[in-house]
Design a protein around this motif. Structure first.
Motif, PDB file in Angstrom:
ATOM      1  N   LEU A 169       0.824  -1.205   0.000  1.00 51.02           N
ATOM      2  CA  LEU A 169       0.000   0.000   0.000  1.00 51.02           C
ATOM      3  C   LEU A 169       0.860   1.258   0.000  1.00 51.02           C
ATOM      4  CD1 LEU A 169      -2.725  -0.987   2.623  1.00 51.02           C
ATOM      5  CD2 LEU A 169      -2.996  -0.867   0.141  1.00 51.02           C
ATOM      6  N   SER A 170       0.307   2.325  -0.538  1.00 51.51           N
ATOM      7  CA  SER A 170       0.945   3.636  -0.454  1.00 51.51           C
ATOM      8  C   SER A 170      -0.133   4.681  -0.198  1.00 51.51           C
ATOM      9  CB  SER A 170       1.719   3.963  -1.738  1.00 51.51           C
ATOM     10  OG  SER A 170       0.868   3.958  -2.860  1.00 51.51           O
ATOM     11  N   ALA A 171       0.293   5.788   0.383  1.00 49.38           N
ATOM     12  CA  ALA A 171      -0.633   6.881   0.683  1.00 49.38           C
ATOM     13  C   ALA A 171      -0.182   8.133  -0.052  1.00 49.38           C
ATOM     14  CB  ALA A 171      -0.683   7.141   2.181  1.00 49.38           C
ATOM     15  N   ILE A 172      -1.155   8.868  -0.572  1.00 56.28           N
ATOM     16  CA  ILE A 172      -0.886  10.136  -1.245  1.00 56.28           C
ATOM     17  C   ILE A 172      -1.583  11.247  -0.468  1.00 56.28           C
ATOM     18  CG2 ILE A 172      -1.278  11.510  -3.324  1.00 56.28           C
ATOM     19  CD1 ILE A 172      -1.141   8.990  -4.951  1.00 56.28           C
ATOM     20  N   ALA A 173      -0.850  12.307  -0.193  1.00 53.50           N
ATOM     21  CA  ALA A 173      -1.435  13.498   0.434  1.00 53.50           C
ATOM     22  C   ALA A 173      -1.127  14.683  -0.470  1.00 53.50           C
ATOM     23  CB  ALA A 173      -0.850  13.718   1.822  1.00 53.50           C
ATOM     24  N   PHE A 174      -2.169  15.420  -0.866  1.00 55.98           N
ATOM     25  CA  PHE A 174      -1.893  16.605  -1.683  1.00 55.98           C
ATOM     26  C   PHE A 174      -2.757  17.781  -1.248  1.00 55.98           C
ATOM     27  CE2 PHE A 174      -4.836  14.036  -4.273  1.00 55.98           C
ATOM     28  CZ  PHE A 174      -5.801  14.948  -4.688  1.00 55.98           C
ATOM     29  N   LEU A 175      -2.198  18.973  -1.484  1.00 52.80           N
ATOM     30  CA  LEU A 175      -2.821  20.230  -1.072  1.00 52.80           C
ATOM     31  C   LEU A 175      -3.410  20.922  -2.293  1.00 52.80           C
ATOM     32  CD1 LEU A 175      -0.002  21.407   1.354  1.00 52.80           C
ATOM     33  CD2 LEU A 175      -2.211  20.397   1.968  1.00 52.80           C
ATOM     34  N   PHE A 176      -4.612  21.421  -2.108  1.00 52.05           N
ATOM     35  CA  PHE A 176      -5.410  21.960  -3.209  1.00 52.05           C
ATOM     36  C   PHE A 176      -5.744  23.419  -2.892  1.00 52.05           C
ATOM     37  CE2 PHE A 176      -9.247  21.424  -6.049  1.00 52.05           C
ATOM     38  CZ  PHE A 176      -8.562  20.904  -7.134  1.00 52.05           C
ATOM     39  N   LYS A 177      -5.461  24.321  -3.831  1.00 57.57           N
ATOM     40  CA  LYS A 177      -5.794  25.741  -3.638  1.00 57.57           C
ATOM     41  C   LYS A 177      -6.157  26.364  -4.985  1.00 57.57           C
ATOM     42  CE  LYS A 177      -3.948  30.150  -1.920  1.00 57.57           C
ATOM     43  NZ  LYS A 177      -5.061  30.464  -0.992  1.00 57.57           N
ATOM     44  N   ASN A 178      -7.269  27.068  -4.998  1.00 59.84           N
ATOM     45  CA  ASN A 178      -7.723  27.763  -6.209  1.00 59.84           C
ATOM     46  C   ASN A 178      -7.795  26.835  -7.420  1.00 59.84           C
ATOM     47  OD1 ASN A 178      -7.853  30.170  -4.736  1.00 59.84           O
ATOM     48  ND2 ASN A 178      -5.715  30.691  -5.235  1.00 59.84           N
ATOM     49  N   GLY A 179      -8.301  25.620  -7.199  1.00 63.10           N
ATOM     50  CA  GLY A 179      -8.526  24.700  -8.310  1.00 63.10           C
ATOM     51  C   GLY A 179      -7.300  23.991  -8.827  1.00 63.10           C
ATOM     52  N   GLU A 180      -6.199  24.011  -8.068  1.00 60.07           N
ATOM     53  CA  GLU A 180      -4.979  23.359  -8.544  1.00 60.07           C
ATOM     54  C   GLU A 180      -4.200  22.781  -7.370  1.00 60.07           C
ATOM     55  OE1 GLU A 180      -1.074  24.340 -11.369  1.00 60.07           O
ATOM     56  OE2 GLU A 180      -2.593  25.870 -10.972  1.00 60.07           O
TER      57      GLU A 180
END
Length: 440
Positions: free
Chosen positions: A419-430
């Motif tokens: 397994l792997s985990a992805i964390a991403f930050l989203f601002k102003n549609g990107e």
């Protein structure tokens, strides 16, 4: 004595008997005894003839040879196993000799580092048969990653690096890591020097692409979402080129494979199709910006951008549950940030359609129109937040501070070891930054 000798003796004896003056009864008795004697000689001579015949009895039936797969990778490790059977389906592999392109092999397994089509011949007594196998194109790759994109400049926080080979096997312990072209001890690094640091690795003469990390700032990692399916014949070639970019151009790429209408289908794919106006497979989107092209120059330009918010993450298994911790590190004050945390699966085998079977320039040339047990990686399984992100309170993203969140999810249905985990930050549609950590 030979049969003809017995016969001559019998003829001479009877001539003497019948020329002598003997009674009719005596002559008749002698004739009967002589006939019985001749019959016994004939039986004995036949028996001797059979026992003296030492010619071998040869089974002229056909034999067959099969393999447990139709093709292997030209990596010298991918192994194919052959089985030889007679026309009664009896396994005669150990009694047979096997040749590959005219060269005898030891046993019934074979590996190769040379790509091409090979003739495999089996020989047993005076019987032989052959099949064709394919040794496919193979490019050795080395992927590196870090548990964090950045750290504060105190020097007390460590970067932990990991290395995976082409098949996503963990080879960290056998890999050399370099930071700013200097060999480091082991696979951890810390620094109080502000700015970007370039990390690269070497394993078994294979070199990785550069991975950028930062101190008191964060390089921008790039999220590439690949919409794919096992029935899509164009899709494996698309993923192959993505992995080429990741292994040769920039290790700061994070891949998520979003499957539709197959055994790996992501449950919320229809929402993504509608939001990003996706009409077919394969489709690749960078940083959830539908206008963003995916090529080498664009990837480099995106990674070269600096991001003032970093991500640190870990994934730990506890029975059938996975705990994912995400820490956000702010190097300036942020507002209106959303966080998406997702779970991905790797090393899953499934048949894959291939429209490049007849194209010699393809990595999947002669791999079969239906590639059996194709390895699928980066499979998006579930999101632990809202699909489009959970809002982070503005007072948690103040310059010079860090903010930690924890998520727990059931993983009993998945391949827990990969397994792997992805964390991403989203601002102003990107997407403005992303990190992937794994349990590989």
């Amino acid at each position: 004595m030979k049969k003809v000798g017995y016969f001559k003796t019998w003829m001479l004896y009877n001539k003497q008997v019948f020329t002598n003056k003997s009674s009719p009864m005596k002559k008749h008795l002698i004739l009967i005894l002589s006939s019985l004697f001749l019959l016994s000689i004939n039986l004995v001579s036949c028996s001797k003839s059979e026992s003296n015949d030492s010619r071998p009895i040869v089974d002229n039936g056909s034999i067959s040879i099969t393999a447990n797969k139709t093709s292997i990778l030209a990596d010298g490790k991918d192994e194919i196993t052959f089985t030889v059977k007679d026309n009664n389906s009896k396994d005669i592999t150990t009694e047979s000799k096997i040749y590959v392109n005219g060269e005898a092999i030891s046993g019934n397994t074979y590996t190769s580092k040379t790509k091409g089509e090979f003739t495999v011949k089996a020989v047993n007594l005076n019987r032989e048969t052959s099949i064709k196998i394919l040794v496919r194109h193979y490019t050795a790759k080395l992927y590196i990653s870090s548990n964090r994109t950045s750290s504060f400049s105190s020097g007390s926080e460590q970067f932990e690096f990991k290395a995976l080979d082409t098949k996503l096997n963990n080879v960290t312990s056998d890999t050399k890591f370099y930071v700013d072209d200097q060999l480091i001890d082991g696979h951890t690094f810390s620094s109080s020097t502000n700015g970007k640091h370039k990390v690269r690795a070497e394993y078994s003469e294979i070199k990785s692409a550069d991975l950028l990390v930062g101190v008191n700032m964060s390089p921008r990692n790039v999220l590439v979402e690949d919409y794919t399916a096992t029935w899509c014949g164009y899709c494996p070639e698309s993923m192959y080129h993505l992995e080429e970019l990741k292994s040769k151009t920039s290790a700061n790429m994070v891949i998520s494979a979003i499957h539709g209408s197959d055994e790996f289908q992501y449950s919320k794919i229809e929402s993504l199709f509608s939001t990003f106006n996706i009409t077919g497979y394969p489709t690749k989107i960078a940083n959830r910006n539908i206008a963003q092209a995916i090529n080498e120059n664009d990837l480099i330009s995106l990674v070269d951008e600096s991001c003032h918010i970093g991500i640190k993450s870990t994934i730990q298994l506890d029975g059938n549950n996975a705990k994912i911790d995400v820490t956000l590190e702010s190097y300036q004050t942020f507002t209106d940030i959303k966080l998406v945390v997702a779970l991905c699966d790797n090393n899953q085998l499934a048949d894959q359609s291939n429209y490049y079977n007849d194209e010699a320039s393809s990595a999947f040339y002669k791999a079969g129109e239906k590639m059996k047990d194709f390895q699928h990686n980066y499979i998006l399984r579930k999101t632990l937040t809202d699909l489009y992100g959970d809002a982070i309170p503005n007072d948690k993203l103040i310059q010079g501070t860090s903010y930690k969140l924890s998520f727990t999810t059931d993983v009993s249905k998945y391949n827990k070891a990969h397994l792997s985990a992805i964390a991403f930050l989203f601002k102003n549609g990107e997407v403005i930054n992303v990190l992937s950590v794994d349990n590989l």
